[in-house]
Design a protein around this motif. Structure first.
Motif, PDB file in Angstrom:
ATOM      1  N   ALA A 320       0.723  -1.273  -0.080  1.00  0.00           N
ATOM      2  CA  ALA A 320       0.012   0.042   0.039  1.00  0.00           C
ATOM      3  C   ALA A 320       0.878   1.259   0.036  1.00  0.00           C
ATOM      4  O   ALA A 320       0.219   2.605  -0.312  1.00  0.00           O
ATOM      5  N   ALA A 321       2.157   1.101   0.441  1.00  0.00           N
ATOM      6  CA  ALA A 321       2.851   2.376   0.507  1.00  0.00           C
ATOM      7  C   ALA A 321       3.233   2.787  -1.024  1.00  0.00           C
ATOM      8  O   ALA A 321       3.479   4.145  -1.297  1.00  0.00           O
ATOM      9  N   GLY A 322       3.177   1.947  -1.912  1.00  0.00           N
ATOM     10  CA  GLY A 322       3.302   2.533  -3.517  1.00  0.00           C
ATOM     11  C   GLY A 322       4.907   3.021  -4.008  1.00  0.00           C
ATOM     12  O   GLY A 322       4.918   2.919  -5.089  1.00  0.00           O
ATOM     13  N   ALA A 384       0.855   5.604  -5.913  1.00  0.00           N
ATOM     14  CA  ALA A 384       2.179   5.745  -6.914  1.00  0.00           C
ATOM     15  C   ALA A 384       1.475   6.631  -8.087  1.00  0.00           C
ATOM     16  O   ALA A 384       2.196   6.592  -8.945  1.00  0.00           O
ATOM     17  N   GLY A 385      -0.007   6.830  -8.281  1.00  0.00           N
ATOM     18  CA  GLY A 385      -0.286   7.575  -9.344  1.00  0.00           C
ATOM     19  C   GLY A 385      -0.468   6.766 -10.771  1.00  0.00           C
ATOM     20  O   GLY A 385      -0.496   7.267 -11.754  1.00  0.00           O
ATOM     21  N   HIS A 386      -0.742   5.436 -10.390  1.00  0.00           N
ATOM     22  CA  HIS A 386      -1.028   4.661 -11.550  1.00  0.00           C
ATOM     23  C   HIS A 386      -2.342   4.237 -11.873  1.00  0.00           C
ATOM     24  O   HIS A 386      -2.808   3.494 -12.643  1.00  0.00           O
ATOM     25  N   GLY A 387      -3.246   5.154 -11.510  1.00  0.00           N
ATOM     26  CA  GLY A 387      -4.681   4.977 -11.717  1.00  0.00           C
ATOM     27  C   GLY A 387      -5.746   5.046 -10.587  1.00  0.00           C
ATOM     28  O   GLY A 387      -4.880   5.158  -9.277  1.00  0.00           O
ATOM     29  N   SER A 388      -7.033   5.047 -10.768  1.00  0.00           N
ATOM     30  CA  SER A 388      -7.622   5.063  -9.548  1.00  0.00           C
ATOM     31  C   SER A 388      -8.828   3.977  -9.575  1.00  0.00           C
ATOM     32  O   SER A 388      -8.559   2.748  -9.116  1.00  0.00           O
ATOM     33  N   ALA A 472       4.208  -7.807  -9.242  1.00  0.00           N
ATOM     34  CA  ALA A 472       4.291  -6.607  -8.547  1.00  0.00           C
ATOM     35  C   ALA A 472       5.572  -5.849  -8.582  1.00  0.00           C
ATOM     36  O   ALA A 472       5.762  -4.630  -8.381  1.00  0.00           O
ATOM     37  N   ALA A 473       6.671  -6.585  -8.168  1.00  0.00           N
ATOM     38  CA  ALA A 473       8.088  -6.214  -7.936  1.00  0.00           C
ATOM     39  C   ALA A 473       8.812  -5.594  -9.242  1.00  0.00           C
ATOM     40  O   ALA A 473       9.484  -4.697  -9.153  1.00  0.00           O
ATOM     41  N   LEU A 474       8.449  -6.263 -10.288  1.00  0.00           N
ATOM     42  CA  LEU A 474       8.981  -5.889 -11.698  1.00  0.00           C
ATOM     43  C   LEU A 474       8.303  -4.651 -12.353  1.00  0.00           C
ATOM     44  O   LEU A 474       8.662  -4.033 -12.983  1.00  0.00           O
ATOM     45  N   PHE A 475       6.845  -4.776 -12.123  1.00  0.00           N
ATOM     46  CA  PHE A 475       6.041  -4.022 -12.916  1.00  0.00           C
ATOM     47  C   PHE A 475       5.219  -3.023 -12.016  1.00  0.00           C
ATOM     48  O   PHE A 475       5.596  -2.336 -11.152  1.00  0.00           O
ATOM     49  N   ASP A 476       3.670  -3.275 -11.936  1.00  0.00           N
ATOM     50  CA  ASP A 476       2.966  -2.409 -11.100  1.00  0.00           C
ATOM     51  C   ASP A 476       1.702  -3.367 -10.816  1.00  0.00           C
ATOM     52  O   ASP A 476       1.513  -4.410 -11.543  1.00  0.00           O
ATOM     53  N   ALA A 477       0.882  -2.754 -10.008  1.00  0.00           N
ATOM     54  CA  ALA A 477      -0.375  -3.642  -9.688  1.00  0.00           C
ATOM     55  C   ALA A 477      -1.375  -3.874 -10.977  1.00  0.00           C
ATOM     56  O   ALA A 477      -2.037  -4.894 -10.911  1.00  0.00           O
ATOM     57  N   ARG A 478      -1.329  -2.994 -11.914  1.00  0.00           N
ATOM     58  CA  ARG A 478      -2.374  -3.234 -12.931  1.00  0.00           C
ATOM     59  C   ARG A 478      -1.796  -4.339 -13.778  1.00  0.00           C
ATOM     60  O   ARG A 478      -2.623  -5.185 -14.110  1.00  0.00           O
TER      61      ARG A 478
END
Length: 511
Positions: A320-322, A384-388, A472-478
């Motif tokens: 959750a820290a982003g 992290a600003g990757h969407g809402s 998650a570690a290499l890319f992002d949540a999406r």
């Protein structure tokens, strides 16, 4: 002497009918000394426990304090001298009638053992504590163990055919020393079968006389298998279970049993054999060491389950820290939580502290941990600003898909199967037929690579955890949620197709 409170109440019947064939003065093999050197002074040899005394002490520690000892009239004085109360039986037919009488009045399982067997504590525990999932459980040993054994044929953990002086086995691959346990709900069947076999022994046309006197346990194993009763094999080549027909053999048998590393065998057995690829190689390769560590410190499986939940909550917080560092830390904590999730089940099997509450709690918290991680990833992506809203939509879709998959799996697994369902259809054969008939049809063995591929496609929990942690570690949540939806959708389609095809061949009871 301390007894094991977890062992169910079992009626043990010890057949002390074998003769000592290794000395100048034949006597019952059950009173052979099983400690030290049989060539030492007679007064020293008298101090060593006999095979029968050792076996009775082992049973007492497992909450079976008063076994019924059946022996021949001419052997009774030697057994009385050894301190045992016995029932005298003149013949195998009388043995079977005695077993039938005991089984009819038994309130719990019935355990049959030869009086000259040397068995370790772990094998006895498997019979007494782990045998409730099968109508009958029997011990097998490798072929060639010789004295007191008969040939058997096994398949996938079940005994498909058994032999005796009257009955042959096609393509035998193991042997039976005559150690078996009959579940409490099958003791009436045992009594009926024992009575029927006793009657057949009285008819020379049904079972002709043989040079070798048959043993009751061997005949009962043949009868159980041939009448279609599933008999599970709990033997293990790493756990010897020899029978001794001489003083030298008794000492060698005890040395072989005591040499076995029972803790190591139990640790290996605690690891699931049908787990996923990631759980098998990324956790199962070293988790037994953690299980041993936890057991020696008195940790319970439920305690380890809560520790796994705690690590998963920390992983969700870091996700959750982003931040990149937070996501990597969360991935590491998620893997550690999964390791403990595997360890709690292995610890339960290793310590035999399994419970319905623990199993339910483990399943419940698995969902809580996984969905909590999904929420943490979604919160971190927004931070992290990757969407809402789109990220939350993907997270909810992943939760929904996983819920549907678990619901379908649970509903299929809980459908009641018809009576007598077994891993492999059991052929019946007449008790008076010397041959066991043609060998059963066996599915063609699948290639190891294909078997692992099928497991990976199903996206079990280990593969999901690895997928979440790596993406998650290499890319992002999406990317994580899209990968979960794509792979999970493929797994759902594969599982539905498999269930439909399997369901057409599976008999169910309509209520």
């Amino acid at each position: 002497m301390r007894r094991d409170p977890e062992a169910p109440m079992t009626v043990a019947v010890i057949m002390a009918t074998g003769w000592d064939g290794g000395g100048p003065d034949p006597g019952p093999a059950a009173v052979l000394p099983c400690g030290g050197d049989p060539r030492r002074a007679a007064e020293a040899a008298d101090e060593a426990p006999t095979l029968l005394t050792r076996l009775c002490e082992q049973l007492a520690r497992l909450n079976v304090p008063d076994p019924v000892i059946v022996t021949r009239p001419e052997m009774a004085p030697a057994l009385h001298k050894d301190g045992h109360f016995v029932l005298e039986s003149p013949s195998p037919a009388a043995d079977l009638r005695e077993i039938a009488r005991i089984a009819r009045h038994a309130d719990g399982p019935v355990l049959l053992l030869p009086g000259d067997v040397v068995v370790g504590a772990e094998l006895l525990r498997r019979l007494l504590l782990d045998g409730d999932d099968a109508p009958v459980t029997a011990v097998t040993v490798p072929r060639g163990d010789g004295y007191g054994t008969v040939p058997v044929r096994r398949y996938d953990g079940w005994i498909m055919s058994a032999g005796s002086p009257y009955h042959r086995v096609t393509a035998p691959d193991a042997a039976s020393p005559g150690v078996l346990r009959v579940a409490a709900d099958r003791t009436d069947d045992l009594a009926a079968l024992a009575g029927r076999l006793a009657d057949l022994l009285r008819d020379a046309r049904a079972l002709p006389l043989t040079v070798v006197e048959p043993e009751a346990a061997h005949l009962l194993l043949v009868g159980l298998v041939r009448t279609g009763v599933p008999v599970r094999d709990c033997g293990d080549p790493r756990l010897p279970c020899p029978r001794a027909g001489s003083a030298d053999a008794a000492v060698a048998a005890r040395e072989a049993v005591e040499k076995a590393d029972e803790e190591r065998v139990r640790l290996a057995a605690a690891v699931k054999r049908d787990d996923g690829l990631f759980a098998t190689y990324a956790v199962g390769s070293y988790s037994p060491h953690l299980v041993r560590w936890a057991a020696r410190r008195g940790l319970t499986p439920i305690t380890v389950t809560w520790m796994s939940l705690g690590l998963a909550v920390l992983a969700a917080v870091w996700f959750a820290a982003g931040t990149r560092g937070g996501v990597v830390t969360g991935a590491a904590l998620l893997y550690a939580a999964f390791v403990l999730d595997c360890v709690d089940g292995q610890l339960a099997r290793f310590t035999r502290r399994r419970s319905a509450l623990g199993a339910w709690l483990d399943v419940l918290l698995d969902r809580v941990k996984e969905y909590g991680v999904y929420a943490g990833l979604a919160v971190g992506a927004i931070a992290a600003g990757h969407g809402s809203g789109a990220v939350w939509g993907l997270a909810v879709a992943a939760m929904t898909l996983q819920t549907v998959r678990h619901t379908l799996d649970h509903s299929f697994a809980s459908r009641p199967a018809g009576p007598g369902r077994r891993p492999l259809p059991q052929r019946t054969a007449p008790l008076t037929a010397p041959d066991d008939g043609p060998i059963e049809r066996r599915p063609a063995p699948s290639r190891k690579a294909l078997r692992w591929a099928r497991k990976v496609v199903a996206l079990p929990v280990g593969e999901r955890i690895a997928l979440i942690a790596v993406t998650a570690a290499l890319f992002d949540a999406r990317v994580t949620f899209v990968a979960l939806l794509a792979w999970g959708g493929l797994a759902l389609a594969h599982r539905l197709a498999t269930r439909v095809l399997t369901g057409r061949r599976r008999k169910v009871i309509v209520r």
